[in-house]
Design a protein around this motif. Sequence first.
Motif, mmCIF file in Angstrom:
data_model
loop_
_atom_site.group_PDB
_atom_site.id
_atom_site.type_symbol
_atom_site.label_atom_id
_atom_site.label_comp_id
_atom_site.label_asym_id
_atom_site.label_seq_id
_atom_site.Cartn_x
_atom_site.Cartn_y
_atom_site.Cartn_z
ATOM 1 N N LEU A 2 72.593 39.347 48.622
ATOM 2 C CA LEU A 2 72.109 40.484 47.841
ATOM 3 C C LEU A 2 73.076 40.853 46.730
ATOM 4 C CD1 LEU A 2 70.649 42.805 50.638
ATOM 5 C CD2 LEU A 2 69.417 41.278 49.089
ATOM 6 N N PHE A 3 74.371 40.737 46.995
ATOM 7 C CA PHE A 3 75.361 41.009 45.948
ATOM 8 C C PHE A 3 75.253 39.983 44.833
ATOM 9 C CE2 PHE A 3 79.767 40.519 44.323
ATOM 10 C CZ PHE A 3 79.896 41.775 43.757
ATOM 11 N N MET A 4 75.042 38.739 45.173
ATOM 12 C CA MET A 4 74.881 37.700 44.164
ATOM 13 C C MET A 4 73.639 37.964 43.307
ATOM 14 S SD MET A 4 74.107 33.663 44.756
ATOM 15 C CE MET A 4 72.533 34.113 45.492
ATOM 16 N N LEU A 5 72.541 38.384 43.929
ATOM 17 C CA LEU A 5 71.302 38.641 43.206
ATOM 18 C C LEU A 5 71.333 39.963 42.449
ATOM 19 C CD1 LEU A 5 68.725 37.481 45.900
ATOM 20 C CD2 LEU A 5 69.467 36.227 43.866
ATOM 21 N N GLY A 6 72.242 40.845 42.783
ATOM 22 C CA GLY A 6 72.339 42.118 42.083
ATOM 23 C C GLY A 6 71.296 43.127 42.510
ATOM 24 N N TRP A 7 71.042 43.228 43.809
ATOM 25 C CA TRP A 7 70.087 44.199 44.344
ATOM 26 C C TRP A 7 70.850 45.426 44.825
ATOM 27 C CZ3 TRP A 7 69.132 46.435 49.202
ATOM 28 C CH2 TRP A 7 67.903 47.084 49.328
ATOM 29 N N ARG A 8 70.550 46.584 44.214
ATOM 30 C CA ARG A 8 71.261 47.823 44.548
ATOM 31 C C ARG A 8 72.771 47.587 44.517
ATOM 32 N NH1 ARG A 8 67.312 51.472 43.711
ATOM 33 N NH2 ARG A 8 65.405 50.894 44.804
ATOM 34 N N THR A 9 73.239 47.197 43.339
ATOM 35 C CA THR A 9 74.608 46.687 43.230
ATOM 36 C C THR A 9 75.653 47.732 43.581
ATOM 37 O OG1 THR A 9 73.722 45.391 41.388
ATOM 38 C CG2 THR A 9 76.083 45.299 41.754
ATOM 39 N N ARG A 10 75.392 48.983 43.308
ATOM 40 C CA ARG A 10 76.393 50.017 43.615
ATOM 41 C C ARG A 10 76.703 50.049 45.108
ATOM 42 N NH1 ARG A 10 76.908 53.558 39.228
ATOM 43 N NH2 ARG A 10 75.270 53.317 37.667
ATOM 44 N N VAL A 11 75.676 49.836 45.935
ATOM 45 C CA VAL A 11 75.868 49.859 47.392
ATOM 46 C C VAL A 11 76.342 48.501 47.892
ATOM 47 C CG1 VAL A 11 74.734 50.239 49.607
ATOM 48 C CG2 VAL A 11 74.140 51.673 47.639
ATOM 49 N N THR A 12 75.691 47.435 47.433
ATOM 50 C CA THR A 12 76.040 46.103 47.934
ATOM 51 C C THR A 12 77.438 45.670 47.504
ATOM 52 O OG1 THR A 12 74.864 45.132 46.043
ATOM 53 C CG2 THR A 12 73.663 45.313 48.122
ATOM 54 N N SER A 13 77.929 46.181 46.383
ATOM 55 C CA SER A 13 79.303 45.836 45.990
ATOM 56 C C SER A 13 80.312 46.404 46.985
ATOM 57 C CB SER A 13 79.594 46.346 44.582
ATOM 58 O OG SER A 13 79.489 47.755 44.524
ATOM 59 N N VAL A 14 80.062 47.622 47.464
ATOM 60 C CA VAL A 14 80.938 48.211 48.476
ATOM 61 C C VAL A 14 80.829 47.443 49.788
ATOM 62 C CG1 VAL A 14 81.456 50.300 49.780
ATOM 63 C CG2 VAL A 14 80.781 50.471 47.377
ATOM 64 N N LEU A 15 79.603 47.103 50.183
ATOM 65 C CA LEU A 15 79.417 46.342 51.422
ATOM 66 C C LEU A 15 80.044 44.958 51.317
ATOM 67 C CD1 LEU A 15 75.715 47.275 52.282
ATOM 68 C CD2 LEU A 15 77.820 48.222 53.247
ATOM 69 N N PHE A 16 79.948 44.332 50.146
ATOM 70 C CA PHE A 16 80.565 43.016 49.969
ATOM 71 C C PHE A 16 82.088 43.108 50.086
ATOM 72 C CE2 PHE A 16 82.291 39.665 47.157
ATOM 73 C CZ PHE A 16 81.783 38.545 47.811
ATOM 74 N N ARG A 41 80.204 38.723 39.482
ATOM 75 C CA ARG A 41 79.400 39.106 40.649
ATOM 76 C C ARG A 41 78.632 37.916 41.207
ATOM 77 N NH1 ARG A 41 75.102 41.039 38.381
ATOM 78 N NH2 ARG A 41 73.782 39.397 39.238
ATOM 79 N N ILE A 42 77.951 37.193 40.338
ATOM 80 C CA ILE A 42 77.169 36.036 40.784
ATOM 81 C C ILE A 42 78.092 34.958 41.359
ATOM 82 C CG2 ILE A 42 75.635 34.190 40.014
ATOM 83 C CD1 ILE A 42 74.604 36.141 37.872
ATOM 84 N N GLY A 43 79.203 34.708 40.679
ATOM 85 C CA GLY A 43 80.096 33.640 41.113
ATOM 86 C C GLY A 43 80.733 33.909 42.458
ATOM 87 N N TYR A 44 81.305 35.090 42.635
ATOM 88 C CA TYR A 44 81.985 35.376 43.898
ATOM 89 C C TYR A 44 81.000 35.609 45.039
ATOM 90 C CZ TYR A 44 86.402 35.582 41.452
ATOM 91 O OH TYR A 44 87.513 35.245 40.728
ATOM 92 N N GLY A 45 79.840 36.194 44.740
ATOM 93 C CA GLY A 45 78.828 36.316 45.782
ATOM 94 C C GLY A 45 78.344 34.964 46.267
ATOM 95 N N LEU A 46 78.069 34.053 45.322
ATOM 96 C CA LEU A 46 77.627 32.709 45.695
ATOM 97 C C LEU A 46 78.734 31.932 46.395
ATOM 98 C CD1 LEU A 46 75.518 30.433 45.576
ATOM 99 C CD2 LEU A 46 76.391 29.873 43.289
#
Length: 397
Positions: free
Chosen positions: A110-124, A42-47
């Motif tokens: 936000l996906f990289m930081l892990g904020w509300r990951t269930r939602v931000t993962s879908v948005l990412f 998550r951190i790697g691909y978000g960054l």
Amino acid sequence: MENEAQKTASAHVDRWLADRISVAWDFLTARPVSLYAASVLRIGYGLLYLIFLLREFPHRHEIWGPGSPWTPALANQLFEQTGWHSVLTLSDSRAYFELCYVLALITSALFMLGWRTRVTSVLFAVVVISFHGRAIFMTDGGDNLILLMAIYLVFTACGRRWSLDARRDRLKTVRSGRAPERARSCVAQQLHDARTTLITVVHNCGMLVIAAQVCILYGSAGLYKVQGASWGGGTALHYALNLELFRPWPALSHFVDEYTLLLAIVGYMTVLLQVAFPFVLFGRLKYPVLAMLLGMHIGIAVLMGLPLFSGAMIIADAVFLPDRFYTFLPHLCRRAMRRTVSRRPGPGRAAGSRAVPAQGRAGVLGSKQQVTLPAGRKDTLATEPASPGRPRGAVES
């Protein structure tokens, strides 16, 4: 007798299959596996995608925006044939595109930081799919891998470790520990257990799919190289280093190209590592293989100018490192920091100076003796009985 033997063999086979099914079911439902590896992905691909969008910020209009030669009308015609979708083609407005680009940057962060990951993962995943489909003819292997990983990470619990969600859960646990726990009804407890089991199964299946995807990628790439005459002859890297499209540093490429024997060995090792990769994952041999693959991807990024592809592959390889490796890293960093602080000279001390011996206190001084100093005068010094590790003389106040 033959019927009894067949029945016994069939019973052994059934028992073996039942044991294997039980082990597989326990593996899938007992606990979520590789939580730290999922967080690293998550951190790697978000960054990585955030850096990619920031790097292409000056050229965003020519690649994805209204100024692109591949217009939204052409993209929609292709989508009708391929079934692809992109939110960037919903409007030709420049303001709409700028809004989408800013939201994509925020979502990646936000996906990289892990904020509300269930939602931000879908948005990412929606962001990556939209930008990938909008300029489908300008993508490469790195973009394809990030697209697949963004979709897979939606099904994983990638926010359980090293995230703002994990920090919020820890604070909530501390607060709830002080308050009395509320009793749950039988139905509520069963629903909670079913939800936990479902999340665990989906997460473990997602991590298995990610690992299988990386194995298929390496294995197919190695088998494809074996069929080529240039890889079999050891000249593939020579031709790659002389392609103008993949020469960001021509002087460096020319310097490396002079070592023909080394290039041939590296080419053979590349094919061997990629073909053997799926077969070394269940032993300790995978660690040196992963280290060599890391060096290979760094070389690709530097010599061929493909940092996005190399970064995506390096991050994908992190899924094969166990959680104990990631939990050991903070201890290793703290130990290194303690050693650095202990070697650093304190304030008021010169580097390399010896420690001043502890001074004797008044009332604990022993006999006195006269010592002649270099200036020629005599001072009275107090001494204590000799003790191991302590000097005899201490100045008397």
